[in-house]
Design a protein around this motif. Structure first.
Motif, PDB file in Angstrom:
ATOM      1  N   ASP A 121     -22.209 -16.837   8.567  1.00 49.55           N
ATOM      2  CA  ASP A 121     -22.405 -17.182   7.157  1.00 49.55           C
ATOM      3  C   ASP A 121     -23.871 -17.045   6.761  1.00 49.55           C
ATOM      4  O   ASP A 121     -24.189 -16.584   5.659  1.00 49.55           O
ATOM      5  CB  ASP A 121     -21.923 -18.610   6.890  1.00 49.55           C
ATOM      6  N   LYS A 122     -24.777 -17.435   7.656  1.00 49.61           N
ATOM      7  CA  LYS A 122     -26.209 -17.339   7.355  1.00 49.61           C
ATOM      8  C   LYS A 122     -26.629 -15.900   7.134  1.00 49.61           C
ATOM      9  O   LYS A 122     -27.292 -15.577   6.140  1.00 49.61           O
ATOM     10  CB  LYS A 122     -27.028 -17.945   8.498  1.00 49.61           C
ATOM     11  N   PHE A 123     -26.221 -15.034   8.033  1.00 49.88           N
ATOM     12  CA  PHE A 123     -26.598 -13.633   7.894  1.00 49.88           C
ATOM     13  C   PHE A 123     -25.867 -12.994   6.719  1.00 49.88           C
ATOM     14  O   PHE A 123     -26.411 -12.132   6.028  1.00 49.88           O
ATOM     15  CB  PHE A 123     -26.284 -12.871   9.175  1.00 49.88           C
ATOM     16  N   GLY A 124     -24.630 -13.422   6.482  1.00 48.74           N
ATOM     17  CA  GLY A 124     -23.863 -12.883   5.366  1.00 48.74           C
ATOM     18  C   GLY A 124     -24.541 -13.132   4.038  1.00 48.74           C
ATOM     19  O   GLY A 124     -24.523 -12.279   3.147  1.00 48.74           O
ATOM     20  N   ALA A 125     -25.171 -14.302   3.900  1.00 48.28           N
ATOM     21  CA  ALA A 125     -25.877 -14.614   2.650  1.00 48.28           C
ATOM     22  C   ALA A 125     -27.056 -13.667   2.447  1.00 48.28           C
ATOM     23  O   ALA A 125     -27.298 -13.175   1.338  1.00 48.28           O
ATOM     24  CB  ALA A 125     -26.349 -16.056   2.670  1.00 48.28           C
ATOM     25  N   ALA A 126     -27.807 -13.388   3.510  1.00 48.29           N
ATOM     26  CA  ALA A 126     -28.940 -12.464   3.416  1.00 48.29           C
ATOM     27  C   ALA A 126     -28.455 -11.049   3.127  1.00 48.29           C
ATOM     28  O   ALA A 126     -29.081 -10.308   2.362  1.00 48.29           O
ATOM     29  CB  ALA A 126     -29.745 -12.496   4.716  1.00 48.29           C
ATOM     30  N   TYR A 127     -27.341 -10.682   3.727  1.00 49.32           N
ATOM     31  CA  TYR A 127     -26.800  -9.344   3.505  1.00 49.32           C
ATOM     32  C   TYR A 127     -26.361  -9.160   2.058  1.00 49.32           C
ATOM     33  O   TYR A 127     -26.585  -8.097   1.454  1.00 49.32           O
ATOM     34  CB  TYR A 127     -25.629  -9.103   4.452  1.00 49.32           C
ATOM     35  N   GLU A 128     -25.751 -10.162   1.482  1.00 48.37           N
ATOM     36  CA  GLU A 128     -25.319 -10.084   0.093  1.00 48.37           C
ATOM     37  C   GLU A 128     -26.493  -9.855  -0.843  1.00 48.37           C
ATOM     38  O   GLU A 128     -26.373  -9.166  -1.866  1.00 48.37           O
ATOM     39  CB  GLU A 128     -24.577 -11.368  -0.297  1.00 48.37           C
ATOM     40  N   GLU A 129     -27.647 -10.440  -0.525  1.00 46.13           N
ATOM     41  CA  GLU A 129     -28.827 -10.257  -1.368  1.00 46.13           C
ATOM     42  C   GLU A 129     -29.345  -8.821  -1.285  1.00 46.13           C
ATOM     43  O   GLU A 129     -29.818  -8.269  -2.286  1.00 46.13           O
ATOM     44  CB  GLU A 129     -29.926 -11.233  -0.946  1.00 46.13           C
ATOM     45  N   THR A 131     -36.140   7.502  24.442  1.00 51.72           N
ATOM     46  CA  THR A 131     -35.841   7.171  23.061  1.00 51.72           C
ATOM     47  C   THR A 131     -37.125   6.854  22.309  1.00 51.72           C
ATOM     48  O   THR A 131     -37.880   5.977  22.709  1.00 51.72           O
ATOM     49  CB  THR A 131     -34.913   5.941  22.978  1.00 51.72           C
ATOM     50  N   PRO A 132     -37.402   7.554  21.195  1.00 47.32           N
ATOM     51  CA  PRO A 132     -38.636   7.286  20.446  1.00 47.32           C
ATOM     52  C   PRO A 132     -38.631   5.887  19.866  1.00 47.32           C
ATOM     53  O   PRO A 132     -37.587   5.287  19.645  1.00 47.32           O
ATOM     54  CB  PRO A 132     -38.597   8.353  19.337  1.00 47.32           C
ATOM     55  N   ALA A 133     -39.819   5.383  19.592  1.00 50.34           N
ATOM     56  CA  ALA A 133     -39.928   4.059  18.976  1.00 50.34           C
ATOM     57  C   ALA A 133     -39.344   4.111  17.580  1.00 50.34           C
ATOM     58  O   ALA A 133     -39.428   5.126  16.885  1.00 50.34           O
ATOM     59  CB  ALA A 133     -41.391   3.630  18.919  1.00 50.34           C
ATOM     60  N   LEU A 134     -38.734   3.033  17.160  1.00 51.94           N
ATOM     61  CA  LEU A 134     -38.088   2.971  15.862  1.00 51.94           C
ATOM     62  C   LEU A 134     -39.117   2.934  14.752  1.00 51.94           C
ATOM     63  O   LEU A 134     -40.022   2.116  14.744  1.00 51.94           O
ATOM     64  CB  LEU A 134     -37.205   1.723  15.784  1.00 51.94           C
ATOM     65  N   SER A 135     -38.989   3.845  13.803  1.00 48.38           N
ATOM     66  CA  SER A 135     -39.838   3.769  12.621  1.00 48.38           C
ATOM     67  C   SER A 135     -39.244   2.750  11.680  1.00 48.38           C
ATOM     68  O   SER A 135     -38.050   2.462  11.733  1.00 48.38           O
ATOM     69  CB  SER A 135     -39.911   5.138  11.935  1.00 48.38           C
ATOM     70  N   PRO A 136     -40.058   2.141  10.803  1.00 50.45           N
ATOM     71  CA  PRO A 136     -39.566   1.040   9.963  1.00 50.45           C
ATOM     72  C   PRO A 136     -38.317   1.423   9.189  1.00 50.45           C
ATOM     73  O   PRO A 136     -38.291   2.432   8.494  1.00 50.45           O
ATOM     74  CB  PRO A 136     -40.749   0.781   9.033  1.00 50.45           C
ATOM     75  N   THR A 137     -37.283   0.631   9.352  1.00 51.44           N
ATOM     76  CA  THR A 137     -36.029   0.815   8.645  1.00 51.44           C
ATOM     77  C   THR A 137     -35.647  -0.493   7.985  1.00 51.44           C
ATOM     78  O   THR A 137     -35.616  -1.516   8.644  1.00 51.44           O
ATOM     79  CB  THR A 137     -34.901   1.225   9.615  1.00 51.44           C
ATOM     80  N   PRO A 138     -35.376  -0.505   6.683  1.00 45.05           N
ATOM     81  CA  PRO A 138     -35.014  -1.765   6.026  1.00 45.05           C
ATOM     82  C   PRO A 138     -33.800  -2.395   6.673  1.00 45.05           C
ATOM     83  O   PRO A 138     -32.903  -1.691   7.133  1.00 45.05           O
ATOM     84  CB  PRO A 138     -34.707  -1.327   4.581  1.00 45.05           C
ATOM     85  N   SER A 139     -33.767  -3.718   6.722  1.00 41.23           N
ATOM     86  CA  SER A 139     -32.624  -4.441   7.269  1.00 41.23           C
ATOM     87  C   SER A 139     -32.387  -5.677   6.429  1.00 41.23           C
ATOM     88  O   SER A 139     -33.252  -6.115   5.683  1.00 41.23           O
ATOM     89  CB  SER A 139     -32.911  -4.859   8.719  1.00 41.23           C
ATOM     90  N   PRO A 140     -31.180  -6.261   6.499  1.00 37.93           N
ATOM     91  CA  PRO A 140     -30.877  -7.453   5.702  1.00 37.93           C
ATOM     92  C   PRO A 140     -31.860  -8.565   5.917  1.00 37.93           C
ATOM     93  O   PRO A 140     -32.097  -9.371   5.023  1.00 37.93           O
ATOM     94  CB  PRO A 140     -29.469  -7.838   6.193  1.00 37.93           C
ATOM     95  N   THR A 141     -32.471  -8.656   7.095  1.00 37.51           N
ATOM     96  CA  THR A 141     -33.372  -9.763   7.350  1.00 37.51           C
ATOM     97  C   THR A 141     -34.700  -9.633   6.650  1.00 37.51           C
ATOM     98  O   THR A 141     -35.381 -10.612   6.407  1.00 37.51           O
ATOM     99  CB  THR A 141     -33.652  -9.882   8.861  1.00 37.51           C
ATOM    100  N   ASP A 142     -35.103  -8.378   6.303  1.00 43.38           N
ATOM    101  CA  ASP A 142     -36.397  -8.268   5.625  1.00 43.38           C
ATOM    102  C   ASP A 142     -36.236  -8.127   4.120  1.00 43.38           C
ATOM    103  O   ASP A 142     -37.187  -7.923   3.390  1.00 43.38           O
ATOM    104  CB  ASP A 142     -37.212  -7.094   6.185  1.00 43.38           C
ATOM    105  N   GLY A 143     -34.957  -8.203   3.668  1.00 43.84           N
ATOM    106  CA  GLY A 143     -34.703  -8.233   2.246  1.00 43.84           C
ATOM    107  C   GLY A 143     -34.815  -6.885   1.563  1.00 43.84           C
ATOM    108  O   GLY A 143     -34.749  -6.794   0.338  1.00 43.84           O
ATOM    109  N   ALA A 144     -34.970  -5.801   2.323  1.00 47.43           N
ATOM    110  CA  ALA A 144     -35.175  -4.508   1.713  1.00 47.43           C
ATOM    111  C   ALA A 144     -34.011  -3.567   1.916  1.00 47.43           C
ATOM    112  O   ALA A 144     -34.102  -2.393   1.647  1.00 47.43           O
ATOM    113  CB  ALA A 144     -36.447  -3.864   2.261  1.00 47.43           C
ATOM    114  N   GLY A 145     -32.902  -4.044   2.452  1.00 49.06           N
ATOM    115  CA  GLY A 145     -31.779  -3.182   2.731  1.00 49.06           C
ATOM    116  C   GLY A 145     -31.753  -2.780   4.174  1.00 49.06           C
ATOM    117  O   GLY A 145     -32.415  -3.357   4.989  1.00 49.06           O
ATOM    118  N   ARG A 146     -31.008  -1.704   4.484  1.00 48.35           N
ATOM    119  CA  ARG A 146     -30.927  -1.295   5.867  1.00 48.35           C
ATOM    120  C   ARG A 146     -31.373   0.126   5.990  1.00 48.35           C
ATOM    121  O   ARG A 146     -30.880   1.011   5.422  1.00 48.35           O
ATOM    122  CB  ARG A 146     -29.512  -1.452   6.409  1.00 48.35           C
TER     123      ARG A 146
END
Length: 218
Positions: A98-106, A203-218
């Motif tokens: 539920d906690k993550f779901g709320a962030a994902y909805e935003e 595997t190369p290092a991950l370049s910044p990708t938006p995710s629900p936790t940073d509020g910018a999408g995925r």
């Protein structure tokens, strides 16, 4: 004094000795059977614990994989009549707390706007999943893969815009017997030395990708 064949005392001692040996033999057999049963029970218990733990690990890895595939897959064709990614929302809600779901909805609302206005989309492939730690009600999985961003051209065709690798740390909690994603972060930020099992060593290092936790999408 030596008992003769007709001596009553000698005749009585022989059956008693035979009965004693028989009772002793039965007792030894019972003891051996009990010991063997205890060993089998201990081995079965240990084997059951190992199987249960492996089952939990498999469930954690499966849920982390599904989370990445579902949250990183959307496009214009997934919009409903109201312009919402309804199916995407429902699929992600099945595997998150539920906690993550709320962030994902935003965050999903902003993604829906981009999908509608610019025809953007994203798809993902998971190359490897590993479990960093696991206890009774929490776990951390490491997921490596790549995501491809697309955009709809003026002629209606879909064009690949960018493909990039990702390495994500996915935290899960156990709720009513089911493992649910409770948080996710870029692997280099949360666990720089961790490498998911099954992923390529280079595997190369991950370049910044938006995710629900940073509020910018995925």
């Amino acid at each position: 004094m030596t008992s003769s064949p007709h001596d009553p005392a000698g005749s009585a001692a022989a059956p008693r000795s035979a009965r004693f040996r028989a009772v002793l033999l039965v007792a030894l057999v019972v003891l051996l059977l009990c010991s063997a049963g205890a060993v089998v029970w201990l081995l079965a218990a240990r084997g059951g614990d190992a199987e249960d733990r492996q089952g939990q690990r498999d469930a954690v890895m499966s849920q982390a994989r599904q989370f990445m595939l579902r949250s990183y897959t959307y496009g214009p064709d997934d919009l409903d009549e109201a312009g919402r990614l309804a199916e995407n929302r429902a699929q992600v809600e099945e595997v998150v707390s539920d906690k993550f779901g709320a962030a994902y909805e935003e965050s999903i609302a902003a993604i829906e706007q981009l999908v509608k206005s610019q025809g953007v989309g994203q798809s993902a492939q998971v190359h490897g999943v590993g479990v960093q730690y696991l206890d009774g009600d929490s776990a951390r999985a490491l997921v490596a893969g790549e995501s491809t961003f697309t955009q709809r051209a003026e002629d209606g065709s879909t064009q690949d815009v960018q493909t990039q690798t990702f390495r994500m740390v996915v935290d899960l909690v156990k709720v009513d017997g089911a493992w649910l994603v409770d948080d996710s972060n870029i692997a280099s930020a949360a666990s720089p030395d961790a490498e998911p099992s099954g992923s390529p060593a280079d595997t190369p290092a991950l370049s910044p990708t938006p995710s629900p936790t940073d509020g910018a999408g995925r």
